[in-house]
Design a protein around this motif. Structure first.
Motif, PDB file in Angstrom:
ATOM      1  N   GLU A  72       0.832  -1.212   0.000  1.00 51.49           N
ATOM      2  CA  GLU A  72       0.000   0.000   0.000  1.00 51.49           C
ATOM      3  C   GLU A  72       0.860   1.253   0.000  1.00 51.49           C
ATOM      4  O   GLU A  72       0.565   2.224  -0.714  1.00 51.49           O
ATOM      5  CB  GLU A  72      -0.932  -0.011   1.210  1.00 51.49           C
ATOM      6  N   GLN A  73       1.924   1.246   0.805  1.00 52.50           N
ATOM      7  CA  GLN A  73       2.841   2.397   0.820  1.00 52.50           C
ATOM      8  C   GLN A  73       3.478   2.595  -0.552  1.00 52.50           C
ATOM      9  O   GLN A  73       3.556   3.724  -1.055  1.00 52.50           O
ATOM     10  CB  GLN A  73       3.939   2.166   1.857  1.00 52.50           C
ATOM     11  N   ALA A  74       3.963   1.509  -1.150  1.00 47.74           N
ATOM     12  CA  ALA A  74       4.618   1.592  -2.457  1.00 47.74           C
ATOM     13  C   ALA A  74       3.653   2.085  -3.524  1.00 47.74           C
ATOM     14  O   ALA A  74       3.998   2.942  -4.350  1.00 47.74           O
ATOM     15  CB  ALA A  74       5.192   0.233  -2.840  1.00 47.74           C
ATOM     16  N   ALA A  75       2.439   1.560  -3.521  1.00 45.84           N
ATOM     17  CA  ALA A  75       1.444   1.965  -4.512  1.00 45.84           C
ATOM     18  C   ALA A  75       1.122   3.447  -4.388  1.00 45.84           C
ATOM     19  O   ALA A  75       0.949   4.146  -5.407  1.00 45.84           O
ATOM     20  CB  ALA A  75       0.174   1.131  -4.346  1.00 45.84           C
ATOM     21  N   GLU A  76       1.041   3.946  -3.171  1.00 47.29           N
ATOM     22  CA  GLU A  76       0.753   5.372  -2.971  1.00 47.29           C
ATOM     23  C   GLU A  76       1.858   6.239  -3.547  1.00 47.29           C
ATOM     24  O   GLU A  76       1.595   7.259  -4.198  1.00 47.29           O
ATOM     25  CB  GLU A  76       0.580   5.658  -1.476  1.00 47.29           C
ATOM     26  N   ILE A  77       3.106   5.832  -3.344  1.00 49.10           N
ATOM     27  CA  ILE A  77       4.235   6.588  -3.890  1.00 49.10           C
ATOM     28  C   ILE A  77       4.189   6.608  -5.420  1.00 49.10           C
ATOM     29  O   ILE A  77       4.443   7.641  -6.055  1.00 49.10           O
ATOM     30  CB  ILE A  77       5.565   5.984  -3.401  1.00 49.10           C
ATOM     31  N   LEU A  78       3.849   5.482  -6.009  1.00 50.88           N
ATOM     32  CA  LEU A  78       3.831   5.369  -7.474  1.00 50.88           C
ATOM     33  C   LEU A  78       2.579   5.972  -8.098  1.00 50.88           C
ATOM     34  O   LEU A  78       2.565   6.266  -9.285  1.00 50.88           O
ATOM     35  CB  LEU A  78       3.936   3.898  -7.877  1.00 50.88           C
ATOM     36  N   GLY A  79       1.519   6.135  -7.295  1.00 45.59           N
ATOM     37  CA  GLY A  79       0.284   6.716  -7.809  1.00 45.59           C
ATOM     38  C   GLY A  79      -0.731   5.698  -8.272  1.00 45.59           C
ATOM     39  O   GLY A  79      -1.584   6.016  -9.108  1.00 45.59           O
ATOM     40  N   ALA A  80      -0.665   4.486  -7.735  1.00 41.04           N
ATOM     41  CA  ALA A  80      -1.566   3.418  -8.165  1.00 41.04           C
ATOM     42  C   ALA A  80      -2.637   3.128  -7.122  1.00 41.04           C
ATOM     43  O   ALA A  80      -2.432   3.321  -5.925  1.00 41.04           O
ATOM     44  CB  ALA A  80      -0.775   2.144  -8.437  1.00 41.04           C
ATOM     45  N   GLN A  81      -3.762   2.625  -7.590  1.00 42.18           N
ATOM     46  CA  GLN A  81      -4.765   2.007  -6.730  1.00 42.18           C
ATOM     47  C   GLN A  81      -4.412   0.532  -6.638  1.00 42.18           C
ATOM     48  O   GLN A  81      -4.078  -0.088  -7.646  1.00 42.18           O
ATOM     49  CB  GLN A  81      -6.161   2.170  -7.325  1.00 42.18           C
ATOM     50  N   VAL A  82      -4.484  -0.044  -5.439  1.00 45.47           N
ATOM     51  CA  VAL A  82      -4.086  -1.441  -5.279  1.00 45.47           C
ATOM     52  C   VAL A  82      -5.234  -2.233  -4.683  1.00 45.47           C
ATOM     53  O   VAL A  82      -5.922  -1.773  -3.770  1.00 45.47           O
ATOM     54  CB  VAL A  82      -2.800  -1.569  -4.428  1.00 45.47           C
ATOM     55  N   ARG A  83      -5.439  -3.427  -5.232  1.00 44.35           N
ATOM     56  CA  ARG A  83      -6.490  -4.328  -4.762  1.00 44.35           C
ATOM     57  C   ARG A  83      -5.858  -5.680  -4.447  1.00 44.35           C
ATOM     58  O   ARG A  83      -5.070  -6.199  -5.236  1.00 44.35           O
ATOM     59  CB  ARG A  83      -7.566  -4.475  -5.841  1.00 44.35           C
ATOM     60  N   PHE A  84      -6.202  -6.234  -3.293  1.00 42.98           N
ATOM     61  CA  PHE A  84      -5.618  -7.494  -2.838  1.00 42.98           C
ATOM     62  C   PHE A  84      -6.659  -8.608  -2.884  1.00 42.98           C
ATOM     63  O   PHE A  84      -7.820  -8.398  -2.537  1.00 42.98           O
ATOM     64  CB  PHE A  84      -5.099  -7.349  -1.402  1.00 42.98           C
ATOM     65  N   PHE A  85      -6.216  -9.815  -3.287  1.00 49.72           N
ATOM     66  CA  PHE A  85      -7.128 -10.943  -3.418  1.00 49.72           C
ATOM     67  C   PHE A  85      -6.842 -12.075  -2.430  1.00 49.72           C
ATOM     68  O   PHE A  85      -7.667 -12.955  -2.257  1.00 49.72           O
ATOM     69  CB  PHE A  85      -7.092 -11.470  -4.857  1.00 49.72           C
ATOM     70  N   ASP A  86      -5.666 -12.073  -1.813  1.00 46.38           N
ATOM     71  CA  ASP A  86      -5.322 -13.053  -0.776  1.00 46.38           C
ATOM     72  C   ASP A  86      -5.559 -14.478  -1.261  1.00 46.38           C
ATOM     73  O   ASP A  86      -6.172 -15.309  -0.579  1.00 46.38           O
ATOM     74  CB  ASP A  86      -6.127 -12.766   0.501  1.00 46.38           C
ATOM     75  N   ALA A  87      -5.051 -14.794  -2.464  1.00 51.58           N
ATOM     76  CA  ALA A  87      -5.251 -16.113  -3.065  1.00 51.58           C
ATOM     77  C   ALA A  87      -4.226 -17.135  -2.596  1.00 51.58           C
ATOM     78  O   ALA A  87      -4.297 -18.294  -3.005  1.00 51.58           O
ATOM     79  CB  ALA A  87      -5.207 -16.001  -4.587  1.00 51.58           C
ATOM     80  N   GLY A  88      -3.279 -16.706  -1.763  1.00 55.00           N
ATOM     81  CA  GLY A  88      -2.241 -17.612  -1.303  1.00 55.00           C
ATOM     82  C   GLY A  88      -1.107 -17.740  -2.309  1.00 55.00           C
ATOM     83  O   GLY A  88      -1.281 -17.468  -3.492  1.00 55.00           O
ATOM     84  N   ASP A  89       0.056 -18.146  -1.833  1.00 53.68           N
ATOM     85  CA  ASP A  89       1.211 -18.304  -2.713  1.00 53.68           C
ATOM     86  C   ASP A  89       1.947 -19.592  -2.362  1.00 53.68           C
ATOM     87  O   ASP A  89       1.714 -20.201  -1.323  1.00 53.68           O
ATOM     88  CB  ASP A  89       2.155 -17.106  -2.609  1.00 53.68           C
TER      89      ASP A  89
END
Length: 240
Positions: A72-89
């Motif tokens: 979220e911090q990185a996306a704010e710096i870059l100017g992006a909206q970020v959406r998380f899906f928590d699909a596991g890795d």
């Protein structure tokens, strides 16, 4: 649907940090051009890309929260909206439910183009799995018979961003993007990803190397670049 007059750019990231290392420059550039940039993080990279946090004795839920906060911090710096899906890795599970969410995302926001991973990666199965998944979702978003409250999309180009070890991933550089004007923001965004601090210098060096190559291929002076591979052919009235 997006109300942004310039349109939307969509970045699909297998893990919560991938978009920063590989497409942070493109995200910042297109934000500054007036586009809405949406980053879709399929997972937090909590199991396979958070070794430092596991060694600190963090729980799974704590690691997910930390990785989300970093992204979220990185996306704010870059100017992006970020959406998380928590699909596991490790492994990333691309379920039918997740597939429908991404198809509806594509139809609602109608990206001008899509950025995602390479087609091959012998070091990380989550990455090519994400790419195959994204390409299928794009196809479904074009299908008139697929159920949705939103209209079908056209044919947004898909660009694959550079993997960690491109030579082993059959990565072919088709596009070199000049990110010099926004590199300092990309570096600040990378520094948000404290769980993977060892990659800060690595991806700074990658950007420098691609910048040199971009300069040689354009005749200009370019300090930092990002490399991309096209999935579909360029279509136009002139050769560029």
């Amino acid at each position: 649907m997006t109300n942004n007059p310039k349109g939307t750019i969509t970045v699909v990231s297998a893990h919560s940090a991938d978009f920063v290392w590989r497409a942070g420059g493109a995200i910042a550039l297109y934000h500054d051009l007036g586009y809405q940039v949406r980053v879709l993080c399929l997972s937090y990279g909590e199991r396979g890309e958070s070794a430092r946090l596991w060694k600190q004795g963090r729980t799974l839920d704590e690691i997910k929260a930390i990785r989300r906060f970093e992204a979220e911090q990185a996306a704010e710096i870059l100017g992006a909206q970020v959406r998380f899906f928590d699909a596991g890795d490790y492994p990333l599970e691309t379920t039918k439910e997740l597939q429908d969410e991404i198809v509806q995302e594509f139809r609602e926001h109608r990206p001008e183009f899509i950025l995602t991973h390479s087609l091959t990666d012998p070091y990380n199965a989550d990455h090519p799995r994400t790419t195959e998944f994204v390409l299928e979702c794009r196809i479904l978003a074009q299908a008139h018979g697929y159920p949705s409250d939103f209209p079908v999309i056209g044919a947004p180009p898909v660009f694959l961003y550079e993997p960690h070890q491109p030579e082993q991933c059959n990565f072919q550089v088709d596009v070199l993007l000049n990110i010099t004007p926004v590199f300092e923001r990309k570096r600040k965004a990378m520094e948000c990803m404290a769980a993977q601090e060892h990659l800060w210098a690595y991806y700074t060096d990658v950007a420098k190397r691609r910048g040199v190559q971009a300069g040689r291929n354009s005749g200009g002076s370019i300090q930092y670049g990002e490399a991309y591979q096209r999935v579909y052919p360029y279509v136009g009235e002139v050769l560029v």
